[in-house]
Design an enzyme around this catalytic site. Structure first.
Site, PDB file in Angstrom:
ATOM      1  N   ARG A  88      14.005  49.720   9.338  1.00  0.00           N
ATOM      2  CA  ARG A  88      14.374  50.255   8.028  1.00  0.00           C
ATOM      3  C   ARG A  88      15.702  49.634   7.616  1.00  0.00           C
ATOM      4  O   ARG A  88      16.698  49.799   8.317  1.00  0.00           O
ATOM      5  CB  ARG A  88      14.483  51.783   8.103  1.00  0.00           C
ATOM      6  CG  ARG A  88      15.020  52.410   6.840  1.00  0.00           C
ATOM      7  CD  ARG A  88      15.024  53.950   6.897  1.00  0.00           C
ATOM      8  NE  ARG A  88      15.584  54.468   5.656  1.00  0.00           N
ATOM      9  CZ  ARG A  88      16.749  55.112   5.553  1.00  0.00           C
ATOM     10  NH1 ARG A  88      17.472  55.384   6.634  1.00  0.00           N
ATOM     11  NH2 ARG A  88      17.200  55.498   4.383  1.00  0.00           N
ATOM     12  N   ASN A 305      16.646  62.397   7.494  1.00  0.00           N
ATOM     13  CA  ASN A 305      17.832  61.975   8.230  1.00  0.00           C
ATOM     14  C   ASN A 305      18.458  63.236   8.806  1.00  0.00           C
ATOM     15  O   ASN A 305      18.940  64.093   8.064  1.00  0.00           O
ATOM     16  CB  ASN A 305      18.831  61.274   7.305  1.00  0.00           C
ATOM     17  CG  ASN A 305      18.303  59.935   6.799  1.00  0.00           C
ATOM     18  OD1 ASN A 305      17.231  59.498   7.192  1.00  0.00           O
ATOM     19  ND2 ASN A 305      19.064  59.293   5.930  1.00  0.00           N
ATOM     20  N   TYR A 307      21.106  64.846  11.616  1.00  0.00           N
ATOM     21  CA  TYR A 307      22.211  64.688  12.580  1.00  0.00           C
ATOM     22  C   TYR A 307      22.606  66.005  13.224  1.00  0.00           C
ATOM     23  O   TYR A 307      22.851  66.067  14.422  1.00  0.00           O
ATOM     24  CB  TYR A 307      23.416  64.023  11.903  1.00  0.00           C
ATOM     25  CG  TYR A 307      23.116  62.575  11.565  1.00  0.00           C
ATOM     26  CD1 TYR A 307      23.277  61.572  12.507  1.00  0.00           C
ATOM     27  CD2 TYR A 307      22.589  62.221  10.324  1.00  0.00           C
ATOM     28  CE1 TYR A 307      22.951  60.248  12.222  1.00  0.00           C
ATOM     29  CE2 TYR A 307      22.257  60.905  10.029  1.00  0.00           C
ATOM     30  CZ  TYR A 307      22.440  59.923  10.984  1.00  0.00           C
ATOM     31  OH  TYR A 307      22.100  58.624  10.709  1.00  0.00           O
ATOM     32  N   GLU A 371      16.432  58.624  10.124  1.00  0.00           N
ATOM     33  CA  GLU A 371      17.730  58.435  10.786  1.00  0.00           C
ATOM     34  C   GLU A 371      17.949  59.594  11.748  1.00  0.00           C
ATOM     35  O   GLU A 371      17.743  60.754  11.399  1.00  0.00           O
ATOM     36  CB  GLU A 371      18.908  58.441   9.793  1.00  0.00           C
ATOM     37  CG  GLU A 371      19.000  57.229   8.919  1.00  0.00           C
ATOM     38  CD  GLU A 371      20.238  57.236   8.010  1.00  0.00           C
ATOM     39  OE1 GLU A 371      21.262  57.859   8.369  1.00  0.00           O
ATOM     40  OE2 GLU A 371      20.159  56.627   6.929  1.00  0.00           O
TER      41      GLU A 371
HETATM   42  C1  FCB Z   1      23.862  58.892   6.951  1.00  0.00           C
HETATM   43  C2  FCB Z   1      23.781  57.594   6.200  1.00  0.00           C
HETATM   44  C3  FCB Z   1      23.941  56.367   7.044  1.00  0.00           C
HETATM   45  C4  FCB Z   1      24.980  56.563   8.136  1.00  0.00           C
HETATM   46  C5  FCB Z   1      24.722  57.838   8.890  1.00  0.00           C
HETATM   47  C6  FCB Z   1      25.668  58.084  10.029  1.00  0.00           C
HETATM   48  O1  FCB Z   1      24.269  59.903   6.099  1.00  0.00           O
HETATM   49  O2  FCB Z   1      22.546  57.501   5.506  1.00  0.00           O
HETATM   50  O3  FCB Z   1      24.250  55.288   6.204  1.00  0.00           O
HETATM   51  O4  FCB Z   1      26.230  56.500   7.615  1.00  0.00           O
HETATM   52  O5  FCB Z   1      24.763  58.922   8.012  1.00  0.00           O
END
Ligand code: FCB
Length: 471
Positions: A88, A305, A307, A371
């Site tokens: 990607r 995405n 985290y 992500e």
């Molecule tokens: C996300 C972004 C990516 C990167 C990660 C850590 O929010 O999409 O570009 O910075 O965080």
């Protein structure tokens, strides 16, 4: 979470993913390409923003970054060596249309043409994202995403990229993380273009969604097989551990972060609570009749995405967070626990609950983790980067993803953030998210232990049961 079942039957001692599960890695143009002045590329809002004093740590910019623009062929070889099946990346709008609209710059498209050919020649499927935050500066000068016209310009740009790559690219992503683009770019001001207006952020969010809908429709007409929207999504957890509307702070933050984007794109309506907040911050005049029908295009994939969760609690008297208009009286402190080098809490179970919630609430769309990953303070010793903590992070999140699939989530694949250490926005080059280390002085790439571990995961299509490390 269960580690004793597999999504496709399984074998003793292994946690197996379904056949065809998409394994890959992700990057974004401004974070890795460099070559910011080459082959007719125009300026983006990040070129200007990163030059403003105090906006990016140590004045770092993406001028050179990982020099991927020149080293893409080596980088693709590296991907193939790690066994990646998918990559990607994002297309830089200002390379293709240097002033955002008008004539196409063929040299800009040539780069992505070469990249896609190289990927396909190495058996890596390209997953381009059309907007990963590098808005052409000329469009920002016309109002940026607060201007409705930019949504239409975005669809024209999408059409131009598809015209060049559509014969080889199957899956098209419109936007990356519109919440971040709107609320960190136009409200808290920590990202480009650095504005600080809640009203501007709500307008920008709406026009980003409109741009998504217009581009999705144009891509479909042009023959795109699969269309995706990538959102930064997070379970919002209250002080009692409750999620999903269990308390006022949870509902408010969940609305702004998650439902503000999910509901228009996947259900064709804004949540009422989000409209109430927007109405109090500049009004709703930017939402025109018919917009929600445009935004609500059929899409095949929702990119996630993930985290960490957001933790919220009542904090009487607290001012609103700059990124969450209307959040007066809400505290955002996470409970004590392990964190990454970003200070982000490590909560793999959040990915499982997020995937299950999405498959419950939006069952019609396939899911792809676009992500997931972590920054740690990596060091090279004897030519090796022993990033055990990152392996632990990735391993635990893959187990959580697998558990969600075993419970029915329609997860199609997993893309680690990131292939390479890169320009981490306001943190510059100080935060390393790569599974491959980049020595910025020499541009040498060193696959970290996590990259070698990931190669094994991909080749086995799964994980071993034991603690990470014993494989
Ligand atoms: C996300 C972004 C990516 C990167 C990660 C850590 O929010 O999409 O570009 O910075 O965080």
């Amino acid at each position: 979470m269960s580690t004793t079942t597999s999504a496709n039957g399984g074998e003793p001692g292994r946690l197996v993913f379904p056949d065809g599960f998409v394994w890959g890695a992700a990057t974004a143009a401004y974070q890795i390409e460099g070559a910011c002045d080459e082959d007719g590329r125009g300026s983006s809002i990040w070129d200007g923003f990163s030059r403003l004093p105090g906006k990016v740590a140590d004045g770092h910019t993406g001028d050179v970054a990982c020099d991927h623009y020149h080293r893409y062929a080596d980088d693709v070889r590296l991907m193939a060596g790690l066994g990646l099946r998918a990559y990607r990346f994002s297309v830089a709008w200002p390379r293709v249309l240097p002033t955002g609209s008008g004539p196409v710059n063929p040299l800009g498209l040539d780069f992505y043409d070469r990249l896609v050919d190289e990927l396909l020649a190495h058996g890596v499927t390209p997953y381009p994202t059309l907007y990963h935050w590098d808005l052409p500066q000329a469009l920002e000068d016309m109002g940026g995403w607060t201007s409705r016209d930019v949504a239409y310009r975005f669809a024209d740009y999408a059409t131009a990229v598809h015209a060049r790559l559509g014969d080889r690219v199957r899956t098209w992503t419109t936007l990356n993380e519109p919440w971040v683009a709107a609320f960190l770019g136009y409200c808290s001001g920590v990202h480009a273009p650095g504005r600080r207006s809640p009203a501007a952020a709500f307008r920008a969010a709406h026009h980003l969604l409109l741009g998504h809908g217009l581009a999705a429709s144009a891509l479909r007409t042009a023959g795109a097989a699969e269309i995706a929207l990538v959102l930064n999504l997070a379970p919002v957890i209250g002080p009692d551990g409750g999620e999903d509307g269990t308390s006022a702070p949870v509902t408010l933050v969940d609305g702004l972060l998650n439902r503000q984007f999910l509901d228009p794109a996947l259900r064709g309506r804004y949540p009422g609570d989000v409209l109430d907040i927007a109405a109090r911050h500049g009004g709703l005049g930017h939402i025109e009749d018919g917009d929600l029908e445009i935004i609500h295009q059929p899409i095949e994939l929702l990119g996630i995405n993930y985290y960490n969760p957001s933790f919220v609690s009542p904090a009487p008297g607290a001012p609103a967070s700059r990124a969450f208009p209307g959040s007066e009286g809400i505290g955002f402190d996470p409970p004590p626990g392990p964190t990454t080098a970003m200070g982000w809490p490590i909560v793999p179970a959040g990915l499982e609950s997020l995937l299950l919630r999405l498959s419950r609430d939006y069952p019609e769309v396939g899911l792809l983790v676009t992500e997931n990953g972590a920054a740690f303070d990596d060091v090279v010793r004897d030519g090796r980067v022993c990033d055990t903590e990152r392996i632990g992070y990735l391993d635990a999140h893959l187990r959580a993803a697998h558990a969600a699939m075993s419970a029915g989530a329609d997860l199609r694949g997993y893309l680690v953030w990131s292939l390479l250490d890169n320009f981490e926005w306001a943190y510059g080059y100080h935060k390393r998210f790569g599974i491959v280390y980049v020595d910025y002085a020499t541009q040498r790439r060193i696959p970290k232990d996590s990259a070698l571990w990931y190669r094994e995961v991909i080749s086995r299509n799964g994980l071993s049961y034991g603690a990470q490390g014993d494989r």
